[in-house]
Design a protein around this motif. Structure first.
Motif, mmCIF file in Angstrom:
data_model
loop_
_atom_site.group_PDB
_atom_site.id
_atom_site.type_symbol
_atom_site.label_atom_id
_atom_site.label_comp_id
_atom_site.label_asym_id
_atom_site.label_seq_id
_atom_site.Cartn_x
_atom_site.Cartn_y
_atom_site.Cartn_z
ATOM 1 N N ARG A 142 0.736 -1.193 -0.186
ATOM 2 C CA ARG A 142 -0.166 0.240 0.043
ATOM 3 C C ARG A 142 0.842 1.339 -0.005
ATOM 4 O O ARG A 142 0.576 2.329 -0.747
ATOM 5 N N VAL A 143 2.012 1.126 0.623
ATOM 6 C CA VAL A 143 2.773 2.532 0.888
ATOM 7 C C VAL A 143 3.586 2.742 -0.402
ATOM 8 O O VAL A 143 3.696 3.771 -0.757
ATOM 9 N N PHE A 144 3.843 1.670 -0.897
ATOM 10 C CA PHE A 144 4.818 1.911 -2.141
ATOM 11 C C PHE A 144 4.248 1.644 -3.440
ATOM 12 O O PHE A 144 4.694 1.758 -4.524
ATOM 13 N N GLY A 145 3.020 1.791 -3.541
ATOM 14 C CA GLY A 145 1.945 1.640 -4.816
ATOM 15 C C GLY A 145 2.327 0.698 -5.708
ATOM 16 O O GLY A 145 2.558 -0.599 -5.272
ATOM 17 N N VAL A 146 2.528 0.850 -6.943
ATOM 18 C CA VAL A 146 2.640 -0.015 -8.013
ATOM 19 C C VAL A 146 3.843 -1.241 -7.872
ATOM 20 O O VAL A 146 3.793 -2.310 -7.748
ATOM 21 N N PRO A 147 5.050 -0.300 -7.562
ATOM 22 C CA PRO A 147 6.290 -1.209 -7.450
ATOM 23 C C PRO A 147 6.083 -2.114 -6.022
ATOM 24 O O PRO A 147 6.751 -3.120 -6.236
ATOM 25 N N GLY A 148 5.451 -1.558 -5.090
ATOM 26 C CA GLY A 148 5.326 -2.399 -3.931
ATOM 27 C C GLY A 148 4.442 -3.625 -4.191
ATOM 28 O O GLY A 148 4.883 -4.690 -3.798
ATOM 29 N N ARG A 149 3.251 -3.422 -4.882
ATOM 30 C CA ARG A 149 2.348 -4.549 -5.194
ATOM 31 C C ARG A 149 3.127 -5.603 -6.232
ATOM 32 O O ARG A 149 3.070 -6.694 -6.185
ATOM 33 N N LEU A 150 3.952 -5.013 -7.191
ATOM 34 C CA LEU A 150 4.611 -6.018 -7.877
ATOM 35 C C LEU A 150 5.696 -6.629 -7.032
ATOM 36 O O LEU A 150 6.051 -7.962 -7.569
ATOM 37 N N ALA A 151 6.356 -6.059 -6.443
ATOM 38 C CA ALA A 151 7.424 -6.605 -5.533
ATOM 39 C C ALA A 151 6.839 -7.773 -4.737
ATOM 40 O O ALA A 151 7.277 -8.874 -4.724
ATOM 41 N N VAL A 152 5.709 -7.447 -3.943
ATOM 42 C CA VAL A 152 4.897 -8.646 -3.218
ATOM 43 C C VAL A 152 4.747 -10.011 -3.960
ATOM 44 O O VAL A 152 4.913 -10.950 -3.864
ATOM 45 N N GLY A 153 4.210 -9.554 -5.370
ATOM 46 C CA GLY A 153 3.906 -10.699 -6.207
ATOM 47 C C GLY A 153 5.091 -11.449 -6.513
ATOM 48 O O GLY A 153 5.174 -12.416 -6.599
ATOM 49 N N ASN A 154 6.284 -10.592 -6.834
ATOM 50 C CA ASN A 154 7.486 -11.118 -7.242
ATOM 51 C C ASN A 154 8.111 -12.172 -5.859
ATOM 52 O O ASN A 154 8.726 -13.187 -6.429
ATOM 53 N N SER A 155 8.073 -11.710 -4.837
ATOM 54 C CA SER A 155 8.595 -12.167 -3.738
ATOM 55 C C SER A 155 8.082 -13.720 -3.548
ATOM 56 O O SER A 155 8.708 -14.764 -3.169
ATOM 57 N N GLY A 156 6.707 -13.986 -4.022
ATOM 58 C CA GLY A 156 6.083 -15.129 -3.837
ATOM 59 C C GLY A 156 6.179 -16.172 -5.178
ATOM 60 O O GLY A 156 5.590 -17.246 -5.159
ATOM 61 N N ARG A 157 6.920 -15.584 -5.993
ATOM 62 C CA ARG A 157 7.023 -16.225 -7.581
ATOM 63 C C ARG A 157 7.686 -17.429 -7.590
ATOM 64 O O ARG A 157 7.142 -18.328 -8.398
ATOM 65 N N ASN A 158 8.944 -17.564 -7.120
ATOM 66 C CA ASN A 158 9.592 -18.837 -7.048
ATOM 67 C C ASN A 158 9.387 -19.384 -5.539
ATOM 68 O O ASN A 158 10.493 -19.485 -4.985
ATOM 69 N N ARG B 51 13.880 4.835 -10.096
ATOM 70 C CA ARG B 51 13.798 4.884 -8.554
ATOM 71 C C ARG B 51 12.746 3.903 -8.113
ATOM 72 O O ARG B 51 12.814 3.000 -7.100
ATOM 73 N N GLN B 52 11.625 3.936 -8.925
ATOM 74 C CA GLN B 52 10.670 3.132 -8.908
ATOM 75 C C GLN B 52 10.885 1.478 -8.924
ATOM 76 O O GLN B 52 10.682 0.633 -8.104
ATOM 77 N N LEU B 53 11.836 1.160 -9.873
ATOM 78 C CA LEU B 53 12.311 -0.014 -10.255
ATOM 79 C C LEU B 53 13.301 -0.512 -9.027
ATOM 80 O O LEU B 53 13.214 -1.589 -8.696
ATOM 81 N N ARG B 54 14.098 0.451 -8.405
ATOM 82 C CA ARG B 54 15.021 0.021 -7.117
ATOM 83 C C ARG B 54 13.889 -0.220 -6.110
ATOM 84 O O ARG B 54 14.034 -1.108 -5.460
ATOM 85 N N ALA B 55 12.904 0.671 -5.813
ATOM 86 C CA ALA B 55 12.025 0.468 -4.984
ATOM 87 C C ALA B 55 11.502 -1.016 -4.995
ATOM 88 O O ALA B 55 11.318 -1.634 -3.929
ATOM 89 N N MET B 56 10.868 -1.381 -6.256
ATOM 90 C CA MET B 56 10.258 -2.730 -6.340
ATOM 91 C C MET B 56 11.324 -3.733 -5.732
ATOM 92 O O MET B 56 10.922 -4.684 -5.079
ATOM 93 N N LEU B 57 12.596 -3.691 -6.163
ATOM 94 C CA LEU B 57 13.529 -4.765 -5.764
ATOM 95 C C LEU B 57 13.857 -4.737 -4.068
ATOM 96 O O LEU B 57 13.887 -5.871 -3.316
ATOM 97 N N SER B 58 13.902 -3.324 -3.831
ATOM 98 C CA SER B 58 14.166 -3.422 -2.302
ATOM 99 C C SER B 58 12.808 -3.948 -1.438
ATOM 100 O O SER B 58 13.066 -4.554 -0.448
ATOM 101 N N VAL B 59 11.733 -3.476 -1.917
ATOM 102 C CA VAL B 59 10.397 -4.032 -1.227
ATOM 103 C C VAL B 59 10.548 -5.547 -1.289
ATOM 104 O O VAL B 59 10.206 -6.250 -0.291
#
Lengths: 249, 829
Positions: free
Chosen positions: B461-477, B746-754
């Motif tokens: 919620r805090v990081f918007g799109v990059p945040g949501r994409l990141a959460v999806g990616n973290s459970g991807r594999n 910056r958003q791409l970096r944020a995505m990976l950080s999240v």
């Protein structure tokens, strides 16, 4: 077929003396040599040319994905040359739509999430009426909750086109959108691109090497060795093929 | 195939470097521990070998507390071939510090410093006392702590608590003697040492002589009651005794090394798994051109072996460096350990380090190598790797359930069935914990997705799109994510466990202290002897600042030949009666501690015969049993008047004082201090101080253990960095697409950080839950009547730090992803 270009006054994208050079010294390669071209608003234009003619480079420079060595690109009233990476990113986000040959969709998102992604990145509200219209036109209504791996290649490309349309960009760049599709799926996608130009007034610039694909466009521009050599209005597959053969000769 | 394997190594240098770092740290820690142990042991050996040359034969009493009489010494001196024999004196002789009170919690130990060839004292400054009965030496640590310099006059109490003054002529190094370094030492001439201590006999007799067979001759002369050793035997025994603690310490450190290697193994396993997945096409191509499954398997194992050997070798160097550094630090803080012997990598250390590193690496690569053999040749023709799909299989669920049930069962037995405080209970909990951890390990891939949704709720919620994409990616594999996070889970589990155990120990002990020490101040002698003048209590009882003063007196007596401590009390004491009653307690009656009553086999209503020196044997009727774990009564309590007839006018052993309501602590403390001031050996302690010391010890322990577990955390972070950089690599196209669609750098970096944040938090959360549950189980198994305390703040800090650490681990991969050119990535493949 009546071209709409004459009716519109301001072109959507204009490239002036666009030059792109890769490498240094002996390894210098001129991907683009002083290309001058304008793409009309509300028209479907195809860029053609043999492999290595610079068509992809031209598209990348026009779309703000790559920066030119010299020359200018105008998207509407904005000059792309000289914009920072961040400004280019925001410009792409607001005004440009993309359809690529492959890897168009994020595998973690559903079709609907993929379609809405550009709006979400831009933190914009979707126009629900437009969304519904686009979805029904591309025939994805019952596929919205599927993930890309559950969709056929043609369906995936249609999702990509829907995604490009949904944010009502000034121009959509399509890079070999049918390159990975069988002819029937390809025809579907191309018809749909043409419909979106006719009915939604969308401006589309498509890179392709397939004469049949190019024939769906209002106008075809031909590149060879980084130079714009000729163009063709109201193309047919045969006329495009003939022009290509002449160019290769 | 050798060339292929080596080329693979070169191609994946960066990835393997991270893996190597994990092994290097683990091996380095283990090797460093060995080097440290070797060096300290070598130091002990060095110190005692000097002594071995001086003493030809040493005679020691058998059994603790036994001594050698003057007659034995005379007999040895009379032997042929004995050129010299000296008895060594050792006993309590409290040094008076600068504050006028005895130094430390235990009295300083007086030792005799002999002259002549048998002088083993290591005088590091000044001289020994020689034959000067008015001279003394102090151990250097005590002298430093008390600010005493050569030439100063020092005051020491004798056994009768009378003050004696000496001139400080030298400083003594206590060497390997753990007792002396613990209590502090003051050295006198033999005559003075005898006078100052309650001399009953010698602790040791050292003999110098040249006659062959001297040991046998001495042994024959002293008889079977004593142990006779040659100088060399004595020296090696001393060194061994001194090294025992070091070895325990080494063993403890090695446990942390094992944890670190376990985490490293997970990181290696993950890395090779990913490398194999990435190189599917490469493997398939090898199969296409005729490589057998065995050759593919072999090439992966060979790669792991090369990594293992190189990393272990570097680890050995790192360990040597770590040990040298630790020795320098220990030397700088004056730790009671010999740190001057040169650190060295012994062949055993080298062999162990290499073997551990190599075996762990190759074993961790076994499964990935096996999956590499499953690659079909046709995979070479596919354009891109398929998204890894994962389904929770029935078998997985079954195994996880099996381990979970077994783990909880064994833990429950340890907590509820077995007696707390016994080794078996703790072992049961440990076994239960390991089984449960295995269940979590198996369930990991299933847990990752729901947990990432849970943990990612806020970042999404805090990081918007990059945040949501990141959460999806973290459970991807899920498999990869699970292995990555489990490595972190191990460290966080142990940290949480330790912090729960220490916090609970603190709470339990504080509660017990409050029960046992229900007073504000205690006044007593260092040795808890009955030496506190009664006038102190009388004076305090008159002070209006104090609510109550309890006096306890004690004296030695026997019941049926058993030594007991008989005592009495005056003042309001809570007796904690468990049987009978102390109402109308008077002469002829006795209250026994329940444990003593059991030992003596008596119950309320029975009679015991107390034998005292003054009154002879007196029959006493047992009227009450008191709880030995609570309360402060002596083991055998009689009425005060009766005590005085049996033992005479014995001074108090201790006073227990409560402050009156509304009186400030400082004020009350002044009153108590003033009453105790005239008597240097009478020390005042407060419950708060005792608790403070206890707290300090616990805090120190917690800090050290957490620090050591930090290594495991560090290694698991390497794993996170590795996984992320691989994900970045795999998703190059995707990142380019996102950038084309308008995601800023910056958003791409944020995505990976999240994504890293989510991975870190998942690992930490599972660890916090496991650590909390098993910390509770461990404390229940360790302490009877344990009270649970969850240090929520501390655990939250661990979790938060893990998240932050995960983000730090993502810095480099994220930068690489953000820097990648969009068009380049789109064109590739």
């Amino acid at each position: 077929m009546v071209t709409l270009t004459e009716r519109r006054t301001a072109p959507a994208v204009v490239a002036t003396d666009l030059t792109k050079v890769y490498g240094q010294g002996d390894a210098r390669v001129h991907a683009l040599r002083a290309v001058n071209v304008a793409f009309a608003t509300g028209a479907f234009t195809a860029i053609m040319g043999p492999s290595g003619s610079g068509k992809s480079t031209l598209m990348h420079c026009l779309a703000g994905l790559d920066t030119a060595t010299s020359g200018t690109v105008h998207l509407g009233d904005v000059e792309l040359t000289g914009l920072s990476d961040r400004q280019l990113t925001l410009l792409r986000r607001e005004r440009i739509g993309f359809v690529f040959q492959a890897f168009n969709l994020l595998p973690t998102l559903t079709a609907e999430q993929n379609i809405r992604l550009p709006l979400e990145i831009a933190a914009r509200q979707a126009d629900q009426a437009l969304f519904d219209r686009v979805i029904s036109t591309v025939g994805l209504t019952d596929r919205l909750s599927h993930r890309p791996t559950e969709l056929s290649g043609g369906q995936q490309q249609r999702v990509a086109v829907a995604r490009a349309l949904i944010s009502k960009p000034q121009v959509i760049f399509a890079d070999e959108p049918t390159g990975n599709l069988d002819s029937r799926s390809g025809a579907e996608v191309l018809s749909f691109l043409r419909v979106s130009v006719r009915e939604l007034g969308q401006t589309i610039v498509m890179v392709t090497h397939d004469p049949v694909a190019a024939s769906y466009a209002d106008r075809v521009v031909f590149l060879r060795d980084g130079e714009l050599v000729t163009e063709l209005a109201t193309p047919t597959p045969q006329s495009v093929l003939d022009t290509l053969v002449k160019l290769e000769a | 195939m050798l060339k292929t394997a080596l080329a693979g190594l070169r191609a994946h240098m960066f990835r393997l470097l991270l893996t190597s770092l994990a092994i290097m740290l683990g091996v380095g820690f283990i090797a460093g521990t060995f080097v440290l142990n070797d060096t300290v042991q070598a130091g002990f050996d060095q110190r005692v070998s000097a002594d071995a040359g001086k003493v030809d034969v040493a005679v020691l009493p058998k059994g603790s507390g036994a001594v050698l009489s003057e007659r034995v010494l005379e007999r040895i001196r009379g032997l042929d071939g004995v050129t010299e024999a000296q008895g060594l004196v050792r006993g309590a002789a409290p040094l008076i510090g600068k504050d006028g009170k005895t130094v430390g919690n235990l009295p300083t130990t007086a030792v005799s410093i002999v002259t002549g060839p048998l002088d083993r004292a290591d005088i590091v400054a000044g001289t020994g006392p020689g034959t000067d009965d008015r001279a003394a030496v102090l151990d250097d640590n005590t002298a430093k702590a008390q600010g005493m310099r050569l030439g100063d006059t020092i005051t020491v109490l004798d056994a009768g608590k009378a003050e004696h003054r000496f001139k400080l002529v030298g400083l003594l190094d206590t060497g390997v003697d753990q007792e002396l370094s613990f209590t502090g030492a003051v050295g006198f001439t033999t005559a003075t040492a005898k006078r100052m201590t309650d001399f009953k006999g010698y602790r040791e007799i050292d003999v110098a002589g040249t006659a062959p067979g001297l040991k046998q001759a001495v042994a024959a002369a002293v008889g079977d009651a004593y142990t006779v050793k040659t100088g060399h035997e004595l020296a090696s025994d001393l060194a061994r005794a001194a090294g025992v603690e070091t070895q325990m310490f080494t063993l403890g450190l090695l446990l942390f090394g094992v944890v670190a290697m376990m985490v490293a193994a997970l990181v290696i396993y993950n890395t090779f798994n990913i490398l194999v997945a990435q190189r599917t096409r490469e493997m398939a191509l090898l199969r296409c051109i005729g490589a057998t499954r065995g050759q593919v398997f072999g090439s992966i194992l060979l790669e792991s072996a090369v990594v293992g050997v190189l990393a272990s070798a570097l680890g050995l160097l790192l360990g040597y460096g770590l040990a040298t550094l630790t020795l320098t630090v220990l030397g700088a803080v004056d730790a009671p350990l010999p740190t001057d012997a040169g650190a060295a990598l012994s062949p055993v250390t080298i062999a162990t380090g290499m073997a551990v590193g190599l075996v762990v690496t190759v074993c961790a690569a076994l499964l990935p190598a096996r999956s590499a053999t499953r690659v079909l040749p046709v995979a070479a023709l596919r354009t891109h790797a398929e998204e890894q799909t994962f389904r929770a299989g029935l078998l997985r669920g079954l195994f996880a359930a099996l381990f979970l049930v077994a783990g909880s069962g064994v833990t429950a037995v340890g907590v509820f069935v077995l007696e707390p405080g016994r080794n078996e209970s703790l072992l049961a909990v440990m076994a239960g914990g390991s089984l449960t951890f295995l269940a979590v390990l198996i369930l990991g891939p299933v847990l990752v997705r729901p947990l990432s949704v849970l943990v990612g709720w806020i970042p999404g919620r805090v990081f918007g799109v990059p945040g949501r994409l990141a959460v999806g990616n973290s459970g991807r594999n899920p498999k990869r994510a699970a292995t990555t996070t489990v490595a972190l889970t191990i460290g966080v589990t142990l940290m949480t466990l330790i912090s729960v155990v220490t916090a609970s120990t603190r709470l339990t002990m504080t509660a017990k202290l409050d029960e046992q020490f229900p007073v504000d101040y205690a006044v007593m002698d260092q040795e808890r002897d009955s030496v506190v003048p009664r006038s102190v209590a009388e004076r305090l009882r008159r002070a209006p600042e104090l609510a109550s003063v309890v006096q306890i007196r004690q004296a030695d007596a026997t019941i049926d030949g058993r030594h007991v401590s008989a005592g009495t009390f005056r003042g309001p004491v809570e007796p904690y009666v468990t049987a009978g009653s102390m109402a109308g307690f008077g002469p002829g009656q006795v209250a026994l501690r329940d444990s003593d009553a059991e030992r003596l086999g008596v119950q309320v209503g029975d009679s015991v015969r107390l034998r005292t020196e003054r009154a002879g044997t007196v029959p006493l009727k047992v009227v009450a049993l008191v709880d030995g774990n609570q309360g402060t009564l002596p083991s055998v309590t009689v009425a005060e008047a009766a005590f005085e007839t049996y033992f005479g006018a014995v001074p108090d052993a201790r006073l227990m004082i409560r402050i009156a309501d509304g009186v400030p602590r400082e004020r009350a403390r002044e009153v108590v201090d003033a009453a105790a001031a005239p008597y240097p050996n009478v020390k005042v302690s407060s419950a708060a101080e005792t608790r403070g010391q206890f707290d300090e010890t616990l805090d120190m322990l917690l800090m050290i253990i957490t620090g050591l577990l930090g290594l495991a955390i560090l290694i698991s972070l390497l794993g996170i960095a590795n996984t992320l950089s691989l994900s970045v690599h795999e998703r190059t196209r995707e990142s380019a697409l996102l950038r084309a669609l308008g995601l800023t750098r910056r958003q791409l970096r944020a995505m990976l950080s999240v994504e890293a944040l989510v991975l870190g938090l998942i690992g930490a959360l599972v660890g916090a839950v496991l650590g909390g549950v098993f910390g509770w189980a461990a404390i229940m198994a360790m302490l009877d009547g344990a009270l649970l305390s969850l240090p929520v703040g501390q655990i939250a800090l661990f979790v938060a730090l893990s998240g932050v650490a995960g983000v730090l681990a993502a810095v480099l991969p994220a930068r690489r992803a953000a820097r990648a050119s969009i068009t380049g990535a789109l064109a590739a493949g």
